[in-house]
Design a protein around this motif. Sequence first.
Motif, PDB file in Angstrom:
ATOM      1  N   CYS A   1      85.393  87.470  54.613  1.00 22.52           N
ATOM      2  CA  CYS A   1      85.356  86.909  52.953  1.00 22.52           C
ATOM      3  C   CYS A   1      86.832  87.213  53.191  1.00 22.52           C
ATOM      4  CB  CYS A   1      84.276  87.910  51.997  1.00 22.52           C
ATOM      5  SG  CYS A   1      82.520  87.181  53.056  1.00 22.52           S
ATOM      6  N   TYR A   2      87.799  88.320  53.457  1.00 22.67           N
ATOM      7  CA  TYR A   2      88.917  88.308  52.487  1.00 22.67           C
ATOM      8  C   TYR A   2      89.831  86.802  53.680  1.00 22.67           C
ATOM      9  CZ  TYR A   2      93.621  89.553  52.599  1.00 22.67           C
ATOM     10  OH  TYR A   2      94.936  89.851  52.398  1.00 22.67           O
ATOM     11  N   LEU A   3      90.051  86.548  54.635  1.00 21.78           N
ATOM     12  CA  LEU A   3      90.219  85.612  55.762  1.00 21.78           C
ATOM     13  C   LEU A   3      90.136  84.481  55.462  1.00 21.78           C
ATOM     14  CD1 LEU A   3      90.349  87.632  58.999  1.00 21.78           C
ATOM     15  CD2 LEU A   3      92.601  87.936  57.392  1.00 21.78           C
ATOM     16  N   ILE A   4      89.116  84.291  54.851  1.00 25.09           N
ATOM     17  CA  ILE A   4      88.562  82.549  54.452  1.00 25.09           C
ATOM     18  C   ILE A   4      89.556  82.280  53.521  1.00 25.09           C
ATOM     19  CG2 ILE A   4      87.186  81.115  53.652  1.00 25.09           C
ATOM     20  CD1 ILE A   4      84.785  82.544  56.183  1.00 25.09           C
ATOM     21  N   ASP A   5      89.572  83.174  52.210  1.00 23.51           N
ATOM     22  CA  ASP A   5      90.350  83.072  51.025  1.00 23.51           C
ATOM     23  C   ASP A   5      91.429  83.525  51.252  1.00 23.51           C
ATOM     24  OD1 ASP A   5      90.702  83.538  48.262  1.00 23.51           O
ATOM     25  OD2 ASP A   5      91.207  84.392  47.992  1.00 23.51           O
ATOM     26  N   LYS A   6      91.997  83.870  52.186  1.00 24.98           N
ATOM     27  CA  LYS A   6      93.189  83.583  52.526  1.00 24.98           C
ATOM     28  C   LYS A   6      94.199  82.381  53.573  1.00 24.98           C
ATOM     29  CE  LYS A   6      97.127  86.570  54.926  1.00 24.98           C
ATOM     30  NZ  LYS A   6      98.216  86.543  53.537  1.00 24.98           N
ATOM     31  N   LEU A   7      93.173  81.612  54.575  1.00 23.98           N
ATOM     32  CA  LEU A   7      92.891  80.518  54.381  1.00 23.98           C
ATOM     33  C   LEU A   7      93.186  79.385  53.613  1.00 23.98           C
ATOM     34  CD1 LEU A   7      90.922  80.521  57.838  1.00 23.98           C
ATOM     35  CD2 LEU A   7      93.473  80.543  58.506  1.00 23.98           C
ATOM     36  N   ASN A   8      92.390  79.525  52.293  1.00 24.67           N
ATOM     37  CA  ASN A   8      92.276  78.261  51.314  1.00 24.67           C
ATOM     38  C   ASN A   8      91.872  77.514  51.987  1.00 24.67           C
ATOM     39  OD1 ASN A   8      93.355  77.617  48.827  1.00 24.67           O
ATOM     40  ND2 ASN A   8      94.889  77.256  48.942  1.00 24.67           N
TER      41      ASN A   8
ATOM     42  N   TYR B   1      83.551  97.211  45.587  1.00 25.93           N
ATOM     43  CA  TYR B   1      84.155  96.934  44.386  1.00 25.93           C
ATOM     44  C   TYR B   1      85.210  97.907  44.037  1.00 25.93           C
ATOM     45  CZ  TYR B   1      81.940  93.488  42.610  1.00 25.93           C
ATOM     46  OH  TYR B   1      80.839  91.825  42.497  1.00 25.93           O
ATOM     47  N   GLY B   2      85.210  98.903  45.015  1.00 28.45           N
ATOM     48  CA  GLY B   2      86.269  99.994  45.313  1.00 28.45           C
ATOM     49  C   GLY B   2      87.859  99.250  45.973  1.00 28.45           C
ATOM     50  N   LEU B   3      86.988  98.173  46.847  1.00 27.44           N
ATOM     51  CA  LEU B   3      88.650  97.119  47.768  1.00 27.44           C
ATOM     52  C   LEU B   3      89.574  96.936  46.958  1.00 27.44           C
ATOM     53  CD1 LEU B   3      85.841  95.573  50.080  1.00 27.44           C
ATOM     54  CD2 LEU B   3      87.316  98.058  50.551  1.00 27.44           C
ATOM     55  N   ASN B   4      90.592  96.748  48.311  1.00 23.12           N
ATOM     56  CA  ASN B   4      91.864  96.128  47.273  1.00 23.12           C
ATOM     57  C   ASN B   4      91.669  94.752  47.584  1.00 23.12           C
ATOM     58  OD1 ASN B   4      94.767  96.157  46.844  1.00 23.12           O
ATOM     59  ND2 ASN B   4      95.209  96.684  49.051  1.00 23.12           N
ATOM     60  N   VAL B   5      90.988  93.927  47.172  1.00 22.61           N
ATOM     61  CA  VAL B   5      90.683  92.489  47.192  1.00 22.61           C
ATOM     62  C   VAL B   5      90.458  92.059  46.233  1.00 22.61           C
ATOM     63  CG1 VAL B   5      90.203  92.706  49.359  1.00 22.61           C
ATOM     64  CG2 VAL B   5      88.364  92.835  48.192  1.00 22.61           C
ATOM     65  N   LYS B   6      90.763  90.311  45.528  1.00 23.53           N
ATOM     66  CA  LYS B   6      90.220  89.759  44.902  1.00 23.53           C
ATOM     67  C   LYS B   6      89.045  89.991  44.174  1.00 23.53           C
ATOM     68  CE  LYS B   6      93.349  86.005  45.786  1.00 23.53           C
ATOM     69  NZ  LYS B   6      93.833  84.793  46.664  1.00 23.53           N
ATOM     70  N   GLU B   7      88.660  90.288  42.664  1.00 24.09           N
ATOM     71  CA  GLU B   7      87.205  89.579  42.656  1.00 24.09           C
ATOM     72  C   GLU B   7      86.346  88.915  42.963  1.00 24.09           C
ATOM     73  OE1 GLU B   7      85.702  91.964  39.879  1.00 24.09           O
ATOM     74  OE2 GLU B   7      87.655  92.741  40.833  1.00 24.09           O
ATOM     75  N   LYS B   8      87.112  87.458  43.112  1.00 30.50           N
ATOM     76  CA  LYS B   8      85.855  86.163  44.077  1.00 30.50           C
ATOM     77  C   LYS B   8      85.840  86.817  45.384  1.00 30.50           C
ATOM     78  CE  LYS B   8      89.806  82.948  45.090  1.00 30.50           C
ATOM     79  NZ  LYS B   8      89.904  81.377  44.953  1.00 30.50           N
ATOM     80  N   VAL B   9      86.611  87.563  45.316  1.00 27.67           N
ATOM     81  CA  VAL B   9      86.344  87.818  46.701  1.00 27.67           C
ATOM     82  C   VAL B   9      85.685  88.969  47.420  1.00 27.67           C
ATOM     83  CG1 VAL B   9      87.670  89.608  49.614  1.00 27.67           C
ATOM     84  CG2 VAL B   9      88.234  87.287  48.640  1.00 27.67           C
ATOM     85  N   LYS B  10      85.476  90.105  46.051  1.00 30.04           N
ATOM     86  CA  LYS B  10      84.089  90.648  45.848  1.00 30.04           C
ATOM     87  C   LYS B  10      83.274  89.896  45.948  1.00 30.04           C
ATOM     88  CE  LYS B  10      87.729  94.112  44.426  1.00 30.04           C
ATOM     89  NZ  LYS B  10      87.986  95.179  42.972  1.00 30.04           N
ATOM     90  N   GLU B  11      83.042  89.116  44.734  1.00 29.84           N
ATOM     91  CA  GLU B  11      81.605  87.927  44.749  1.00 29.84           C
ATOM     92  C   GLU B  11      81.416  87.631  46.135  1.00 29.84           C
ATOM     93  OE1 GLU B  11      83.143  85.925  41.315  1.00 29.84           O
ATOM     94  OE2 GLU B  11      83.132  88.020  40.650  1.00 29.84           O
ATOM     95  N   LYS B  12      82.345  87.329  46.954  1.00 34.59           N
ATOM     96  CA  LYS B  12      81.392  86.647  47.974  1.00 34.59           C
ATOM     97  C   LYS B  12      80.858  87.317  49.041  1.00 34.59           C
ATOM     98  CE  LYS B  12      81.450  82.819  50.013  1.00 34.59           C
ATOM     99  NZ  LYS B  12      80.739  82.045  48.517  1.00 34.59           N
TER     100      LYS B  12
END
Length: 397
Positions: A148-155, A96-107
């Motif tokens: 998690c970050y890259l899969i979200d980025k691929l959309n 929860y301290g990462l620089n990513v979207k909330e949904k990525v943190k949840e994933k």
Amino acid sequence: MKTLYIEANMGAAGDMLTAALVELFDDKEKIVAELNSLGIPDVTYTLSDSIKCSIKGSHISVSVAGVEEEIEHTHSHDENHHHHHNTMNDIRTIVYGLNVKEKVKEKIMEVYQIIAQAESFVHGTTVEQVHFHEVGAMDAVADITAVCYLIDKLNVEKITSSAINTGNGYCRTMHGILPVPAPATAKILEGMASYDDGVRGELCTPTGAALIKAFSSSYGPRPNMRIEKIGNGMGKKDFERANCIRLFLGESENALKDSVILLEANVDDMSGEDISYALECLLSAGALDVWTSAVNMKKSRPGVIISALVKEEDEERLVNTFFKHTTTIGIRREKKERYILQREIKEVKIPSGSVRVKCSTGYGVNRIKAEFEDLKALSKQSGKAIKELRDEIISTI
């Protein structure tokens, strides 16, 4: 439909998935720079070319405070090789301290929850008391975050996977020498499609299994798709086969298909009330749909065909229900292939309250249908006609 297919014929590990995902982007160096800006404490990602069995791909390595971590894929830690042991609370604080979207943190936390539940089962403790060893090292935090970050980025709209090759034999861990798949991995693989085709060694790690479990909607052969890009993520070990995981990104047919079992029985000695109750019981037992058809039977007696569509995994339970609540002494069975629309249940807030809405898409079709029981309850509560409530839903969506 934008689809990502995971080919795990040589298992799955977090570093391999990360490298394969990076390969799906045109500017790989830019993507690695983005990963290095996510804010994982002291972590640095480094991408390098890798060749396995003459196939070129990529390998991702992670260093923590300048020291390259032992990749979790090898899963072969010496007794005197010490990792920092994180608890779920430690992981949560990092994530929860990462620089990513909330949904990525949840994933990310969903993936760790899968791992923690498996570890707690294996070690006989609670999720919060689990001390992560191999999967708790910062390289694994880095792998899970990156995937998690890259899969979200691929959309992508849909992710499917092949069955996962686990390998066999034994692996050395901080708990001692364990069978392959390791106990935590085996627990995570419950409900997933996996196999062992004779390769000696640990091919699937807890992190790899958990990531696929968190993202894949189904398991099987690669679907019909127009492939746009392929990513090859290479492992560190060498085998007779290319040690890589392949990702296929492209457009699949909007057509979704699956198979169901049709169960049918003819009856001519049940009352209408009994048949109605039998249909209720079949639905309660998990039937996808039930119906009746009028027929003429032996000696020209009027009868009824009772039909039920069921999932293959529910078939035995529904057969028992059929025999228990009808007078039939035989049930016909037939496997049916069917085309289906992609379906999703959403809760929609309208001025009069909240309503569950089923959204169906595919074949150029987009449909919405509100749950009638919700509409009925809201109509009674608000005094508005059901048509007014449907109009509110349409204007909101």
